[in-house]
Scaffold this motif. Structure first.
Motif, PDB file in Angstrom:
ATOM      1  N   GLU A   1       1.965  15.734 -14.799  1.00  0.00           N
ATOM      2  CA  GLU A   1       2.833  16.839 -14.354  1.00  0.00           C
ATOM      3  C   GLU A   1       3.987  16.094 -13.242  1.00  0.00           C
ATOM      4  O   GLU A   1       3.824  15.534 -12.675  1.00  0.00           O
ATOM      5  N   ALA A   2       5.158  16.307 -13.667  1.00  0.00           N
ATOM      6  CA  ALA A   2       6.362  15.606 -13.120  1.00  0.00           C
ATOM      7  C   ALA A   2       6.520  15.912 -11.661  1.00  0.00           C
ATOM      8  O   ALA A   2       6.255  17.047 -11.284  1.00  0.00           O
ATOM      9  N   TYR A   3       6.808  15.013 -10.867  1.00  0.00           N
ATOM     10  CA  TYR A   3       7.204  15.179  -9.283  1.00  0.00           C
ATOM     11  C   TYR A   3       8.686  15.679  -9.229  1.00  0.00           C
ATOM     12  O   TYR A   3       9.688  15.087  -9.987  1.00  0.00           O
ATOM     13  N   ASP A   4       8.968  16.554  -8.550  1.00  0.00           N
ATOM     14  CA  ASP A   4      10.224  16.813  -7.951  1.00  0.00           C
ATOM     15  C   ASP A   4      11.025  16.065  -6.994  1.00  0.00           C
ATOM     16  O   ASP A   4      12.103  15.901  -6.763  1.00  0.00           O
ATOM     17  N   LYS A   5       9.931  15.704  -6.072  1.00  0.00           N
ATOM     18  CA  LYS A   5      10.390  14.807  -5.002  1.00  0.00           C
ATOM     19  C   LYS A   5       9.424  13.478  -4.962  1.00  0.00           C
ATOM     20  O   LYS A   5       8.658  13.529  -5.697  1.00  0.00           O
ATOM     21  N   LEU A   6       9.819  12.689  -4.293  1.00  0.00           N
ATOM     22  CA  LEU A   6       9.097  11.382  -3.995  1.00  0.00           C
ATOM     23  C   LEU A   6       7.651  11.725  -3.639  1.00  0.00           C
ATOM     24  O   LEU A   6       7.318  12.541  -2.636  1.00  0.00           O
ATOM     25  N   PRO A   7       6.492  11.501  -4.253  1.00  0.00           N
ATOM     26  CA  PRO A   7       5.162  11.701  -3.961  1.00  0.00           C
ATOM     27  C   PRO A   7       4.804  11.060  -2.575  1.00  0.00           C
ATOM     28  O   PRO A   7       5.294   9.854  -2.205  1.00  0.00           O
ATOM     29  N   ARG A   8       4.103  11.693  -1.694  1.00  0.00           N
ATOM     30  CA  ARG A   8       3.783  11.128  -0.052  1.00  0.00           C
ATOM     31  C   ARG A   8       2.867  10.085  -0.122  1.00  0.00           C
ATOM     32  O   ARG A   8       3.008   9.288   0.646  1.00  0.00           O
ATOM     33  N   PHE A   9       2.210   9.788  -1.233  1.00  0.00           N
ATOM     34  CA  PHE A   9       1.440   8.612  -1.019  1.00  0.00           C
ATOM     35  C   PHE A   9       2.388   7.360  -1.238  1.00  0.00           C
ATOM     36  O   PHE A   9       1.626   6.282  -0.687  1.00  0.00           O
ATOM     37  N   ILE A  10       3.360   7.250  -1.486  1.00  0.00           N
ATOM     38  CA  ILE A  10       4.328   6.074  -1.534  1.00  0.00           C
ATOM     39  C   ILE A  10       4.602   5.672  -0.095  1.00  0.00           C
ATOM     40  O   ILE A  10       4.663   4.721   0.333  1.00  0.00           O
ATOM     41  N   PRO A  11       5.405   6.717   0.633  1.00  0.00           N
ATOM     42  CA  PRO A  11       5.694   6.409   1.924  1.00  0.00           C
ATOM     43  C   PRO A  11       4.227   6.222   2.715  1.00  0.00           C
ATOM     44  O   PRO A  11       4.409   5.375   3.727  1.00  0.00           O
ATOM     45  N   TYR A  12       3.395   7.037   2.618  1.00  0.00           N
ATOM     46  CA  TYR A  12       2.113   6.929   3.443  1.00  0.00           C
ATOM     47  C   TYR A  12       1.242   5.556   3.094  1.00  0.00           C
ATOM     48  O   TYR A  12       0.486   5.289   3.877  1.00  0.00           O
ATOM     49  N   VAL A  13       1.811   4.698   1.987  1.00  0.00           N
ATOM     50  CA  VAL A  13       1.016   3.818   1.753  1.00  0.00           C
ATOM     51  C   VAL A  13       1.033   2.615   2.938  1.00  0.00           C
ATOM     52  O   VAL A  13       0.179   1.721   3.209  1.00  0.00           O
ATOM     53  N   ILE A  14       2.039   2.540   3.595  1.00  0.00           N
ATOM     54  CA  ILE A  14       2.361   1.662   4.656  1.00  0.00           C
ATOM     55  C   ILE A  14       1.150   2.024   5.922  1.00  0.00           C
ATOM     56  O   ILE A  14       0.934   0.687   6.444  1.00  0.00           O
ATOM     57  N   LEU A  15       0.483   3.025   5.912  1.00  0.00           N
ATOM     58  CA  LEU A  15      -0.474   3.160   6.918  1.00  0.00           C
ATOM     59  C   LEU A  15      -1.814   2.173   6.430  1.00  0.00           C
ATOM     60  O   LEU A  15      -2.183   1.084   7.207  1.00  0.00           O
ATOM     61  N   PRO A  16      -2.350   2.124   5.415  1.00  0.00           N
ATOM     62  CA  PRO A  16      -3.259   1.074   5.177  1.00  0.00           C
ATOM     63  C   PRO A  16      -2.974  -0.248   4.960  1.00  0.00           C
ATOM     64  O   PRO A  16      -3.763  -1.218   5.547  1.00  0.00           O
ATOM     65  N   VAL A  17      -1.780  -0.304   4.351  1.00  0.00           N
ATOM     66  CA  VAL A  17      -1.180  -1.737   4.608  1.00  0.00           C
ATOM     67  C   VAL A  17      -0.910  -2.457   5.580  1.00  0.00           C
ATOM     68  O   VAL A  17      -1.164  -3.418   6.016  1.00  0.00           O
ATOM     69  N   GLY A  18      -0.206  -1.437   6.353  1.00  0.00           N
ATOM     70  CA  GLY A  18       0.276  -1.967   7.771  1.00  0.00           C
ATOM     71  C   GLY A  18      -0.972  -2.347   8.622  1.00  0.00           C
ATOM     72  O   GLY A  18      -1.140  -3.447   9.221  1.00  0.00           O
ATOM     73  N   VAL A  19      -2.232  -1.282   8.657  1.00  0.00           N
ATOM     74  CA  VAL A  19      -3.423  -1.808   9.485  1.00  0.00           C
ATOM     75  C   VAL A  19      -4.090  -2.928   8.934  1.00  0.00           C
ATOM     76  O   VAL A  19      -4.668  -3.830   9.583  1.00  0.00           O
ATOM     77  N   LEU A  20      -3.843  -3.142   7.468  1.00  0.00           N
ATOM     78  CA  LEU A  20      -4.704  -4.484   7.162  1.00  0.00           C
ATOM     79  C   LEU A  20      -3.910  -5.744   7.372  1.00  0.00           C
ATOM     80  O   LEU A  20      -4.649  -6.525   7.777  1.00  0.00           O
ATOM     81  N   LEU A  21      -2.731  -5.539   7.527  1.00  0.00           N
ATOM     82  CA  LEU A  21      -1.981  -6.607   7.877  1.00  0.00           C
ATOM     83  C   LEU A  21      -2.184  -6.896   9.300  1.00  0.00           C
ATOM     84  O   LEU A  21      -2.299  -8.137   9.828  1.00  0.00           O
ATOM     85  N   MET A  22      -2.179  -5.958  10.071  1.00  0.00           N
ATOM     86  CA  MET A  22      -2.731  -6.094  11.457  1.00  0.00           C
ATOM     87  C   MET A  22      -3.871  -6.650  11.764  1.00  0.00           C
ATOM     88  O   MET A  22      -4.037  -7.577  12.488  1.00  0.00           O
ATOM     89  N   LEU A  23      -4.988  -6.227  10.881  1.00  0.00           N
ATOM     90  CA  LEU A  23      -6.327  -6.532  11.044  1.00  0.00           C
ATOM     91  C   LEU A  23      -6.307  -8.186  10.761  1.00  0.00           C
ATOM     92  O   LEU A  23      -7.239  -8.991  11.318  1.00  0.00           O
ATOM     93  N   LEU A  24      -5.598  -8.594   9.472  1.00  0.00           N
ATOM     94  CA  LEU A  24      -5.643 -10.044   8.999  1.00  0.00           C
ATOM     95  C   LEU A  24      -5.012 -10.757  10.177  1.00  0.00           C
ATOM     96  O   LEU A  24      -5.563 -12.020  10.607  1.00  0.00           O
TER      97      LEU A  24
END
Length: 222
Positions: free
Chosen positions: A166-189
């Protein structure tokens, strides 16, 4: 304060790329805000998605900047107790703070994944404090979209991969939200890297000293 470490060529390239990303995020925020102001007051128009994009970019800048702050020893902290004890006890207290930061970072990593995963159609982890597996009962929330941000590319791929075709009408939320695990992982490293630096005597602390203004100014110059 002791320098974190002498960087090799790979380290300098990574640091250069990190600084480029931070500069691009800050520049994009400024550009979108400026364009929106000009459109509003000169042409009586506006970018409907401008404010939401600015908020997303700001969140990315903050979360990405946290790890960079650990790397550059730029985070402020209270070191009143450290300044009145001897060197051996001071080192022990700093190592204790490293362990506390590592525990905190681990908890944040679990929480960040558990928050983001449903938006990408993945499963949360089980376990209250420590992940003990994946929860198959996790509700798929990959159909959630941003309010106004349009989707400029990869519509077919994203629809097939994450939204059952099913096509997205707008940008799916998981794309901007991905910075949460990525940012925390970078912080932990970065915390792990800084802790190793403290253990090996290459740095004195995870925070800037009480001469905060001089240290922050030095970071800006570097």
């Amino acid at each position: 304060m002791t320098e974190p470490r002498a960087m090799g060529r790979a380290g300098r390239i990574i640091e250069y790329l990190e600084e480029i990303v931070i500069a691009l995020l800050l520049g994009a925020m400024t550009l979108v805000t400026f364009v929106n102001v000009v459109l509003r007051y000169v042409f009586n128009e506006s970018l409907l998605w401008g404010l939401e994009v600015t908020l997303i970019l700001f969140a990315w800048l903050v979360l990405f900047g946290i790890s960079y702050g650990f790397k550059k020893t730029a985070h402020l902290g209270v070191d009143a107790l450290l300044n009145v004890v001897g060197a051996p006890l001071r080192r022990g207290l700093v190592l204790l703070s490293c362990l506390a930061c590592l525990a905190y970072g681990g908890l944040m990593m679990k929480g960040a994944w558990d928050y983001w995963a449903p938006f990408a159609g993945y499963e949360r982890t089980e376990g209250r404090w420590f992940p003990t597996g994946f929860d198959e009962r996790t509700r798929d929330q990959a159909f959630y979209m941003t309010e106004q941000v349009p989707l400029f590319c990869c519509e077919e791929f994203l629809a097939e991969r994450f939204n059952y075709g099913e096509a997205y009408d707008k940008l799916p939320r998981f794309i901007p939200y991905v910075i949460l695990p990525v940012g925390v992982l970078l912080m932990l490293l970065r915390i792990i890297e800084a802790s190793i630096g403290v253990l090996r005597g290459r740095r004195d602390s995870l925070i800037v000293s009480h001469e905060a203004e001089d240290d922050v100014a030095a970071v800006r110059v570097d």
